[in-house]
Scaffold this motif. Structure first.
Motif, PDB file in Angstrom:
ATOM      1  N   SER A 448      -5.062 -31.839 -30.118  1.00 41.05           N
ATOM      2  CA  SER A 448      -3.719 -31.587 -29.590  1.00 41.05           C
ATOM      3  C   SER A 448      -3.022 -32.888 -29.228  1.00 41.05           C
ATOM      4  CB  SER A 448      -3.808 -30.680 -28.364  1.00 41.05           C
ATOM      5  OG  SER A 448      -2.549 -30.536 -27.743  1.00 41.05           O
ATOM      6  N   VAL A 468       0.794 -27.583 -29.096  1.00 41.47           N
ATOM      7  CA  VAL A 468       0.860 -26.636 -27.975  1.00 41.47           C
ATOM      8  C   VAL A 468      -0.165 -25.519 -28.147  1.00 41.47           C
ATOM      9  CG1 VAL A 468       2.312 -24.933 -26.801  1.00 41.47           C
ATOM     10  CG2 VAL A 468       3.281 -27.148 -27.464  1.00 41.47           C
ATOM     11  N   GLN A 469      -0.247 -24.966 -29.359  1.00 37.38           N
ATOM     12  CA  GLN A 469      -1.204 -23.881 -29.610  1.00 37.38           C
ATOM     13  C   GLN A 469      -2.640 -24.343 -29.395  1.00 37.38           C
ATOM     14  OE1 GLN A 469      -0.120 -22.878 -33.620  1.00 37.38           O
ATOM     15  NE2 GLN A 469       1.487 -21.440 -33.006  1.00 37.38           N
ATOM     16  N   ARG A 472      -3.378 -24.824 -25.671  1.00 36.61           N
ATOM     17  CA  ARG A 472      -3.602 -23.545 -25.000  1.00 36.61           C
ATOM     18  C   ARG A 472      -4.999 -23.002 -25.312  1.00 36.61           C
ATOM     19  NH1 ARG A 472       2.328 -21.204 -26.376  1.00 36.61           N
ATOM     20  NH2 ARG A 472       3.367 -21.672 -24.399  1.00 36.61           N
ATOM     21  N   VAL A 475      -7.692 -24.718 -23.273  1.00 37.92           N
ATOM     22  CA  VAL A 475      -7.779 -24.202 -21.903  1.00 37.92           C
ATOM     23  C   VAL A 475      -8.562 -22.884 -21.892  1.00 37.92           C
ATOM     24  CG1 VAL A 475      -6.446 -23.290 -19.960  1.00 37.92           C
ATOM     25  CG2 VAL A 475      -5.683 -25.360 -21.137  1.00 37.92           C
ATOM     26  N   GLN A 476      -8.298 -22.024 -22.877  1.00 42.88           N
ATOM     27  CA  GLN A 476      -9.005 -20.742 -22.949  1.00 42.88           C
ATOM     28  C   GLN A 476     -10.504 -20.938 -23.166  1.00 42.88           C
ATOM     29  OE1 GLN A 476      -7.181 -18.337 -26.000  1.00 42.88           O
ATOM     30  NE2 GLN A 476      -5.132 -18.618 -25.173  1.00 42.88           N
ATOM     31  N   LEU A 492      -2.463 -29.692 -21.994  1.00 43.87           N
ATOM     32  CA  LEU A 492      -1.494 -28.623 -22.218  1.00 43.87           C
ATOM     33  C   LEU A 492      -0.154 -28.978 -21.584  1.00 43.87           C
ATOM     34  CD1 LEU A 492      -0.623 -25.801 -23.081  1.00 43.87           C
ATOM     35  CD2 LEU A 492      -1.698 -24.895 -21.007  1.00 43.87           C
ATOM     36  N   LEU A 496       3.469 -29.333 -23.603  1.00 45.19           N
ATOM     37  CA  LEU A 496       4.629 -28.536 -23.203  1.00 45.19           C
ATOM     38  C   LEU A 496       5.793 -29.426 -22.763  1.00 45.19           C
ATOM     39  CD1 LEU A 496       2.678 -25.809 -21.247  1.00 45.19           C
ATOM     40  CD2 LEU A 496       4.087 -25.384 -23.275  1.00 45.19           C
ATOM     41  N   ASP A 508       9.058 -23.805 -20.925  1.00 44.53           N
ATOM     42  CA  ASP A 508       8.059 -24.829 -21.233  1.00 44.53           C
ATOM     43  C   ASP A 508       7.789 -25.706 -20.021  1.00 44.53           C
ATOM     44  OD1 ASP A 508       7.475 -24.151 -23.844  1.00 44.53           O
ATOM     45  OD2 ASP A 508       8.996 -25.440 -24.714  1.00 44.53           O
ATOM     46  N   GLU A 511       5.785 -23.744 -17.413  1.00 46.25           N
ATOM     47  CA  GLU A 511       4.387 -23.579 -17.805  1.00 46.25           C
ATOM     48  C   GLU A 511       3.629 -24.900 -17.660  1.00 46.25           C
ATOM     49  OE1 GLU A 511       1.602 -22.152 -21.597  1.00 46.25           O
ATOM     50  OE2 GLU A 511       3.792 -22.038 -21.750  1.00 46.25           O
ATOM     51  N   ALA A 515       0.364 -25.564 -15.280  1.00 50.33           N
ATOM     52  CA  ALA A 515      -0.873 -26.198 -15.738  1.00 50.33           C
ATOM     53  C   ALA A 515      -1.192 -27.428 -14.894  1.00 50.33           C
ATOM     54  CB  ALA A 515      -0.752 -26.589 -17.211  1.00 50.33           C
TER      55      ALA A 515
END
Length: 840
Positions: A448, A468-469, A472, A475-476, A492, A496, A508, A511, A515
């Motif tokens: 990323s 961005v994807q 994310r 983080v998951q 992240l 953003l 954005d 978010e 984070a």
């Protein structure tokens, strides 16, 4: 019942070939089940009984059932190649115990394949032959990365275990061979079933050896290694604790002079490091360091010292990352270089040592900016990748490490091909790593980060979307409570924020702030990370305040920035930037209080000036960072002049802006801001009685800024408008008209379709009087026609922007991503946005 009997029998191995009582009972249990059952189950029980009876035949043939005795007798009478199997096995053992070449392995494999096929089904030496065949196939697979050899090695080892009585003294060795092959296939293919099976057979092998057995340490090492691998796959810290307990017990069971002690201690150090990286407990780091140093001390020669030296390098790197002591970094590099020079090229530990050397040298390069370290880091990283099979799960870490080094070289040289290759390697690393793996989140973070950087370079919207994807997803995939949580959240936030800067979508920004808020407690265990996370949060909150003017947000930003400075180490090179960010936040609050006529409770401005001065002092090397700090100092001093009328503050402000300009090369986009601010400071000094020399210098700064094509268009409009106003005040009508005309001509560039909605509204509000001022100046110059033209041109541009239905780029990016990406590329070329400098 049979499984329980086998398990009990495996736990009480004989010191000879077979424990008679267990063999007798188990063989007859299977025989009775054979007599009682039907179908496939009957056949399986018959085979199991015969595999046991063949060993009972050697000591008590009279105890065999007549049918069994007859079958074995027929096999013995008709088999002519039984001795061939024993002879082939003897030859294979001799070759395998030597330094076998590829040709030797091919010969052994061919010899044993032929002998096992021609020998009788129940030959007592069959298990030994099969296990040696498995070992030879495993060794050949390591050299050739052959999946077929590995599959056959597992099949033959499984057969060897199946035909061996549970109390046979060779069973632990056969189980160990099977476990090694299963673990290798897991490393190659990532099938969790293989590592589960490797742990299971490892436990059987360990249970089947009595304390003090000469092979017990080897079995223990293999079992602990399988548990370590499974822990990395599943995240189960219980596996890690079990593996460490095994190694501690093993190290206590051997003497100080036993060469196995070095390997036990070195592996224990590695496991402690793994737990440290998972939980962040400093005691694990310190125990790992003391353990591996003891292992190095106990090694009797260079070859034995190589593996613990490689581990020592990795541990010292981790301690440097925690404490920042340069001596640890130098010691890590020295240890790893020595280990790599000693380890044979084919040694299994060499690729990992090469990767760690790459990471150590890369870290030192980031600290010292020594290009030779970076060159060596890339060379070591490439060697680590080249030495790792393409399908190996260990390859992911090496691909990611090499990618980090290439990204660093890109930042040094600007060579786009390095960044492109780093992204390719990052994608490969992520693809090779299953979601539950402990390193999956880190690889996604790296990817990323690189995609975001490439977006900054080329403006390709697809890069930012993927950044961005991917952030994310990282983080998951980060395990709850893991030390890398703060980095995933911070990454992240940065992705953003990059998108917010272009499309100005408050979702954005919000978010990103969320984070950032989560990253702060996640980083609390590490002061160096905590400072960076607090600093980033402070910056993002200040940006939010600039968009929404919420005082509570600004106060939170100041609080975060203050804490970032408080927890920073005095020698941290990032402290200057943190001080400057706090200064900017305090300046914003001072300005808010003045605009809202709020009583000023704290002397924010005086503190801001002091902070900016310290930031400049901490950045003695000329460069964009120092220029930025000088600009912040100059603006704070201008505000102090406005509050106090202090003549010395404006002199210092002018000097700060001038020094900043002297640092930045021609064409640098930040020069425009410095020129505008220098003009303002000179104009203020002129207003205080500084004389026309200051006024001339102010007009010169603004006209230069307006003519500079590399920089923010709205700042160029401001410069031209200021130039026109001051020249008009001085009665220099032709110069004033030039200034206003330039401002009007620049308006379409500043107010074009790609500008974000918030920025456009601010620009329109700030330029509301430009049309009238330009028209009036033209009339004063005796050029009424030009005045009307300027008036209509300026008003037309502003009204057109106000009346048209305006949207930001987020909607366009959703409907037409390719068009949005092209628009961003154009905007990047025409305009320069002041980027938010978050810490990685």
């Amino acid at each position: 019942m049979v499984d329980q009997l086998r398990s009990v029998a495996e736990g009480f191995p004989s010191d000879g070939s077979v424990a008679f009582a267990a063999l007798h009972v188990l063989s007859y249990v299977h025989w009775c089940r054979y007599l009682a059952l039907l179908g496939d189950e009957r056949h399986a029980e018959f085979e199991a009984a015969m595999d046991l009876f063949v060993h009972l035949q050697e000591s008590r043939p009279d105890l065999l059932p007549p049918e069994v005795r007859q079958r074995l007798q027929v096999q013995g009478d008709t088999r002519e190649s039984d001795d061939g199997l024993d002879e082939a096995t003897s030859q294979a053992v001799v070759i395998l115990q030597s330094d076998a070449s590829s040709a030797d392995l091919d010969r052994v494999i061919g010899l044993l394949r032929g002998a096992t096929r021609s020998a009788g089904r129940w030959h007592p030496g069959r298990a030994l032959a099969l296990s040696n065949l498995s070992a030879a196939l495993y060794m050949r697979s390591e050299e050739s990365s052959g999946d077929a050899d590995l599959d056959e090695a597992i099949d033959t080892a499984t057969q060897a275990v199946a035909v061996t009585p549970p109390c046979h003294s060779n069973l632990p060795n056969y189980l160990t061979n099977l476990g090694l092959a299963l673990c290798a296939r897991y490393e190659s293919r990532g099938d969790v079933a293989d590592i589960e099976a490797a742990v299971a057979v490892g436990r059987r092998a360990y249970r089947a050896l009595p304390p003090g057995h000469p092979n017990r340490v080897g079995v223990l090492l293999n079992l602990s290694g399988s548990l370590h691998v499974r822990s990395a796959t599943t995240g189960d810290l219980g596996d890690l604790a079990e593996a460490m307990d095994l190694l501690r017990r093993g190290s206590k069971s051997v003497s100080d002079s036993d060469p196995d002690l070095v390997m036990l201690l070195s592996n224990l150090s590695t496991l402690l490091m793994t737990r440290y990286r998972r939980k962040g407990a400093e005691r694990d780091l310190e125990e790992s360091l003391s353990t591996v140093r003891f292992a190095v001390q106990k090694a009797t020669d260079e070859r034995a010292r190589a593996a613990p030296l490689a581990n020592l390098g990795a541990v010292l790197l981790a301690r440097f990352e925690r404490l920042g002591e340069a001596a640890d970094l130098d010691g890590a590099a020295q240890s790893l270089r020595t280990a790599i020079c000693t380890l044979p090229k084919s040694h299994a530990d060499r690729p990992a040592a090469l990767l760690n050397l790459c990471l150590v040298l890369l870290t030192r390069h980031e600290r010292t900016e020594d290009p030779t370290d970076l060159t060596e880091a890339i060379r070591a990283g490439q060697a680590a990748v080249d030495a790792t099979p393409p399908s190996s799960t260990a390859r992911a870490a090496r691909l990611s490490g090499l990618g980090n080094a290439l990204r660093a070289r890109f930042e040094l040289t600007g060579d786009r091909s390095d960044l492109d290759q780093a992204i390719t390697l990052g994608r490969q690393a992520a693809k090779l790593t299953p979601p539950g793996h402990g390193d999956a989140a880190a690889y996604l973070c790296n990817l990323s980060n690189r995609l975001r950087i490439r977006f900054d370079q080329g403006g390709d919207w697809a890069d930012l979307t993927e950044a961005v994807q991917t952030a994310r997803l990282s983080v998951q995939w980060t395990r709850i409570g893991a030390p890398e949580t703060c980095r995933a959240l911070s990454n992240l936030a940065m992705a953003l924020m990059a998108r917010y800067e272009y499309v100005r979508d408050l979702d954005d920004l919000n978010e990103a702030i969320l984070a950032g808020r989560k990253a702060v407690p996640a980083a609390a265990a590490d002061a160096s990370n905590l400072a960076g996370m607090l600093n980033n949060l402070g910056i993002m909150l200040r940006v939010r305040f600039e968009s929404t003017s919420e005082p509570v947000i600004l106060n939170e930003a100041i609080d975060a920035s203050q804490k970032a400075c408080q927890v920073s180490e005095p020698a941290d090179p990032r402290l200057a930037g943190r001080l400057s960010n706090l200064s900017l936040a305090l300046q914003a609050r001072h300005q808010l209080f003045r605009e809202t006529n709020t009583p000023i409770e704290a002397d924010d401005l005086a503190e801001a000036i002091d902070l900016s001065r310290r930031a400049v002092e901490l950045a003695p090397v000329p460069g964009p960072r120092r220029a930025s700090f000088l600009s912040g100092l100059g603006n704070a001093l201008r505000a102090w002049l406005d509050q106090t009328g202090d003549q010395e503050s404006v002199d210092e402000a002018v000097a700060a802006f001038q020094e900043g300009l002297s640092i930045l090369p021609d064409g640098h986009p930040d020069r425009i801001g410095l020129l505008v601010n220098l003009g303002l400071a000179l104009g203020e000094r002129f207003a205080m009685g500084g004389g026309h020399k200051d006024a001339d210098a102010a007009i010169r700064a603004w006209s230069t800024a307006a003519a500079t094509q590399t920089g923010e268009a709205s700042a160029r409009v401001t410069a031209a408008e200021r130039w026109g106003a001051l020249a008009a005040f001085l009665g220099r009508v032709p110069s004033a008209l030039d200034g206003y005309a330039t401002a009007v001509k620049l308006l379409p560039m500043a107010a074009w379709r790609g500008v974000g909605k918030t920025s456009l509204e601010r620009l329109i509000a700030d330029r509301s009087g430009l049309a009238c001022d330009a028209g009036a100046c033209a009339v004063q110059a005796g050029l009424p026609e030009e005045g009307i033209e300027l008036l209509e041109q300026a008003r037309g541009i502003m009204w057109a922007q106000m009346l048209e239905t305006r949207t930001d780029l987020s909607a366009l990016a959703e409907e037409r991503p390719i068009l949005a990406a092209e628009l961003i590329r154009v905007r990047t070329s025409l305009d320069h946005f002041e980027r938010v400098q978050l810490e990685e």
